[in-house]
Write a protein that holds these residues in place. Structure first.
Motif, PDB file in Angstrom:
ATOM      1  N   SER A   1       0.896  -1.151   0.000  1.00  0.00           N
ATOM      2  CA  SER A   1       0.000   0.000   0.000  1.00  0.00           C
ATOM      3  C   SER A   1       0.933   1.199   0.000  1.00  0.00           C
ATOM      4  O   SER A   1       2.149   1.041   0.126  1.00  0.00           O
ATOM      5  CB  SER A   1      -0.884   0.036   1.252  1.00  0.00           C
ATOM      6  OG  SER A   1      -0.074   0.242   2.394  1.00  0.00           O
TER       7      SER A   1
ATOM      8  N   ILE B   1       0.372  -2.212 -11.740  1.00  0.00           N
ATOM      9  CA  ILE B   1      -0.249  -0.878 -11.822  1.00  0.00           C
ATOM     10  C   ILE B   1       0.602  -0.046 -12.781  1.00  0.00           C
ATOM     11  O   ILE B   1       1.756   0.240 -12.478  1.00  0.00           O
ATOM     12  CB  ILE B   1      -0.259  -0.175 -10.447  1.00  0.00           C
ATOM     13  CG1 ILE B   1      -0.897  -1.051  -9.365  1.00  0.00           C
ATOM     14  CG2 ILE B   1      -0.949   1.186 -10.547  1.00  0.00           C
ATOM     15  CD1 ILE B   1      -0.721  -0.485  -7.938  1.00  0.00           C
TER      16      ILE B   1
ATOM     17  N   LEU C   1      -4.492  -1.258 -14.839  1.00  0.00           N
ATOM     18  CA  LEU C   1      -4.173  -2.353 -13.935  1.00  0.00           C
ATOM     19  C   LEU C   1      -4.175  -3.652 -14.730  1.00  0.00           C
ATOM     20  O   LEU C   1      -4.961  -3.808 -15.667  1.00  0.00           O
ATOM     21  CB  LEU C   1      -5.218  -2.485 -12.810  1.00  0.00           C
ATOM     22  CG  LEU C   1      -5.550  -1.254 -11.976  1.00  0.00           C
ATOM     23  CD1 LEU C   1      -6.518  -1.636 -10.854  1.00  0.00           C
ATOM     24  CD2 LEU C   1      -4.292  -0.612 -11.403  1.00  0.00           C
TER      25      LEU C   1
ATOM     26  N   THR D   1       0.163   8.403  -6.898  1.00  0.00           N
ATOM     27  CA  THR D   1      -0.614   7.163  -6.918  1.00  0.00           C
ATOM     28  C   THR D   1      -0.911   6.726  -5.500  1.00  0.00           C
ATOM     29  O   THR D   1       0.015   6.526  -4.710  1.00  0.00           O
ATOM     30  CB  THR D   1       0.192   6.049  -7.628  1.00  0.00           C
ATOM     31  OG1 THR D   1       0.537   6.505  -8.926  1.00  0.00           O
ATOM     32  CG2 THR D   1      -0.636   4.762  -7.717  1.00  0.00           C
ATOM     33  N   ARG D   2      -2.188   6.632  -5.178  1.00  0.00           N
ATOM     34  CA  ARG D   2      -2.590   6.141  -3.848  1.00  0.00           C
ATOM     35  C   ARG D   2      -3.115   4.723  -3.983  1.00  0.00           C
ATOM     36  O   ARG D   2      -3.958   4.451  -4.842  1.00  0.00           O
ATOM     37  CB  ARG D   2      -3.692   7.029  -3.263  1.00  0.00           C
ATOM     38  CG  ARG D   2      -4.169   6.518  -1.882  1.00  0.00           C
ATOM     39  CD  ARG D   2      -5.191   7.438  -1.258  1.00  0.00           C
ATOM     40  NE  ARG D   2      -6.432   7.475  -2.015  1.00  0.00           N
ATOM     41  CZ  ARG D   2      -7.439   8.314  -1.757  1.00  0.00           C
ATOM     42  NH1 ARG D   2      -7.346   9.190  -0.772  1.00  0.00           N
ATOM     43  NH2 ARG D   2      -8.532   8.302  -2.495  1.00  0.00           N
ATOM     44  N   TRP D   3      -2.609   3.867  -3.123  1.00  0.00           N
ATOM     45  CA  TRP D   3      -3.038   2.457  -3.130  1.00  0.00           C
ATOM     46  C   TRP D   3      -3.320   2.045  -1.692  1.00  0.00           C
ATOM     47  O   TRP D   3      -2.398   1.999  -0.880  1.00  0.00           O
ATOM     48  CB  TRP D   3      -1.925   1.616  -3.770  1.00  0.00           C
ATOM     49  CG  TRP D   3      -2.023   0.134  -3.578  1.00  0.00           C
ATOM     50  CD1 TRP D   3      -3.153  -0.609  -3.395  1.00  0.00           C
ATOM     51  CD2 TRP D   3      -0.928  -0.788  -3.558  1.00  0.00           C
ATOM     52  NE1 TRP D   3      -2.815  -1.940  -3.264  1.00  0.00           N
ATOM     53  CE2 TRP D   3      -1.459  -2.077  -3.359  1.00  0.00           C
ATOM     54  CE3 TRP D   3       0.457  -0.643  -3.698  1.00  0.00           C
ATOM     55  CZ2 TRP D   3      -0.671  -3.214  -3.287  1.00  0.00           C
ATOM     56  CZ3 TRP D   3       1.252  -1.774  -3.627  1.00  0.00           C
ATOM     57  CH2 TRP D   3       0.681  -3.041  -3.424  1.00  0.00           C
ATOM     58  N   THR D   4      -4.620   1.807  -1.384  1.00  0.00           N
ATOM     59  CA  THR D   4      -5.005   1.349  -0.049  1.00  0.00           C
ATOM     60  C   THR D   4      -6.068   0.258  -0.197  1.00  0.00           C
ATOM     61  O   THR D   4      -6.836   0.251  -1.169  1.00  0.00           O
ATOM     62  CB  THR D   4      -5.620   2.474   0.822  1.00  0.00           C
ATOM     63  OG1 THR D   4      -6.852   2.906   0.224  1.00  0.00           O
ATOM     64  CG2 THR D   4      -4.680   3.656   0.964  1.00  0.00           C
TER      65      THR D   4
ATOM     66  N   ILE E   1      -7.198   2.044  -5.879  1.00  0.00           N
ATOM     67  CA  ILE E   1      -6.036   2.697  -6.482  1.00  0.00           C
ATOM     68  C   ILE E   1      -6.499   3.936  -7.248  1.00  0.00           C
ATOM     69  O   ILE E   1      -7.426   3.858  -8.055  1.00  0.00           O
ATOM     70  CB  ILE E   1      -5.316   1.707  -7.423  1.00  0.00           C
ATOM     71  CG1 ILE E   1      -4.751   0.540  -6.600  1.00  0.00           C
ATOM     72  CG2 ILE E   1      -4.222   2.410  -8.224  1.00  0.00           C
ATOM     73  CD1 ILE E   1      -4.330  -0.663  -7.414  1.00  0.00           C
TER      74      ILE E   1
ATOM     75  N   ALA F   1      -8.837  -6.692  -2.930  1.00  0.00           N
ATOM     76  CA  ALA F   1      -7.575  -6.002  -2.679  1.00  0.00           C
ATOM     77  C   ALA F   1      -6.379  -6.945  -2.794  1.00  0.00           C
ATOM     78  O   ALA F   1      -5.278  -6.523  -3.152  1.00  0.00           O
ATOM     79  CB  ALA F   1      -7.614  -5.357  -1.293  1.00  0.00           C
TER      80      ALA F   1
ATOM     81  N   PHE G   1      -3.302  -7.476  -5.525  1.00  0.00           N
ATOM     82  CA  PHE G   1      -2.063  -6.691  -5.602  1.00  0.00           C
ATOM     83  C   PHE G   1      -1.209  -6.986  -4.376  1.00  0.00           C
ATOM     84  O   PHE G   1      -1.657  -6.792  -3.244  1.00  0.00           O
ATOM     85  CB  PHE G   1      -2.379  -5.191  -5.687  1.00  0.00           C
ATOM     86  CG  PHE G   1      -3.182  -4.872  -6.911  1.00  0.00           C
ATOM     87  CD1 PHE G   1      -2.557  -4.537  -8.095  1.00  0.00           C
ATOM     88  CD2 PHE G   1      -4.561  -4.976  -6.900  1.00  0.00           C
ATOM     89  CE1 PHE G   1      -3.291  -4.304  -9.250  1.00  0.00           C
ATOM     90  CE2 PHE G   1      -5.309  -4.749  -8.045  1.00  0.00           C
ATOM     91  CZ  PHE G   1      -4.667  -4.400  -9.224  1.00  0.00           C
TER      92      PHE G   1
END
Ligand code: NAG
Ligand code: NAG
Length: 308
Positions: A95, A128, A144, A205-208, A213, A251, A254
């Motif tokens: 993340s 990504i 993606l 880029t935010r990935w949580t 994403i 989720a 990834f």
């Protein structure tokens, strides 16, 4: 009581938004964040990826003031593929908020640059693609790539870009091979010559697990102050170019991703559409025999910040 409740809520939401700096890679330490990859190009590009000492000897990686230049060879005829650089982060991530500030990206006939993240066991650990395009493309494409069972179809996606393909599965029926779920920007400042003539900008880029994403792009004059001050609050940034919620996509598609910066030539994508790009000759002939055409085939990097 009401006041107390309001304070609790404010505290809670500021905690929920809090990103703290994990690393800043910039100046002469930028390159230390990465390993050099010098194996064969998995996408069949006409390229020779070089190791760190060869890159230094050939002047493919060097400093210009505080900025890092990463480029392809633009001085020799190269029958074995044009020498270039692919670097992968030493760390893996599950993340984060990844903020890349660049002033120039590779562009031109035959080029296929990418800034992206991927997991070793591809496609099961996901990919990504944050910046990617080929040849004289004028706008960025974000995508993606996953194994079966991750789709963006029917999901509400507030974003600036437009959906090209909805299914992230690399083998999705009805999509081209390995297209993934792609979103195209309509803004020519996001890629290629338009990006470069504007002195680039910032891709964040935010990935949580909770929000999925998102990829934002900011021109240099519009970089949010909270990025510059290392206290970012993405919820205040407005619409991203692309958003991929984890609604019809678990989720866990990834996992353990590395950050990669690469520049290849021709190959599966740039080569296959070369004939429609208004470029001379064939891709391989042009890349092999026209070194002077690759003066714009370079990244000029200010920094990569990672927040966790
Ligand atoms: C370069 O980046 C793209 C990113 O989408 C990736 O698909 C491709 O495999 C990469 N090629 C190489 C050789 O690194
Ligand atoms: C090669 O590219 C660099 C910029 O990346 C440029 O300064 C230089 O003039 C180019 N050399 C040739 C021979 O075209």
């Amino acid at each position: 009581m009401l006041i107390k409740l309001a304070i609790t809520t404010a505290l809670f939401s500021s905690v929920a938004n809090a990103w703290s700096l994990h690393s800043i890679s910039a100046g002469s330490n930028f390159i230390n964040f990465f390993n050099f990859y010098n194996g064969a190009d998995p996408t069949h590009g006409f390229v020779q990826y070089v190791d760190q000492s060869t890159a230094a000897a050939k002047n493919l990686v060097y400093m210009q003031g505080e900025q890092t230049i990463i480029k392809a060879d633009n001085t020799t005829v190269t029958p074995g593929g044009r020498p270039s650089v692919r670097i992968e982060s030493k760390s893996t991530f599950n993340s984060g908020l990844f903020v890349l500030d660049i002033e120039h990206m590779p562009v031109g006939c035959g080029t296929w640059p990418a800034f992206w993240m991927f997991g070793d066991n591809w496609p099961n650990q996901g990919e990504i693609d944050i910046i990617e395009g080929v040849n004289e493309q004028t706008t960025n494409s974000v995508a993606l790539h996953t194994s079966n069972g991750c789709t963006m179809a029917g999901v509400n996606r507030p974003q600036l870009g437009s959906v090209k393909t909805p299914n992230c599965d690399v083998n999705a029926p009805g999509q081209g091979a390995n297209e993934g779920c792609a979103v195209s920007s309509g803004d020519t400042r996001t890629y290629g010559r338009g990006f470069n003539s504007n002195k680039g900008g910032v891709y964040a880029t935010r990935w949580t697990a909770g929000q999925g994403i998102q990829v934002w792009f900011f021109t240099r004059s519009a970089i949010p102050g909270d990025i510059s001050s290392n206290n970012p609050n993405p919820d205040s940034w407005g619409l991203p170019v692309a958003t991929f919620p984890f609604q019809s996509c678990p989720a866990n598609k990834f996992k353990d991703l590395r950050i990669v910066l690469n520049l290849t030539f021709c190959g599966d994508w740039a080569g296959s559409v070369y004939g429609n790009a208004g470029c001379p000759s064939t891709c391989v002939d042009f890349v092999q025999n026209t070194p002077s055409a690759f003066g714009e085939a370079y990244w000029k990097i200010n920094s990569l910040k990672v927040f966790q």
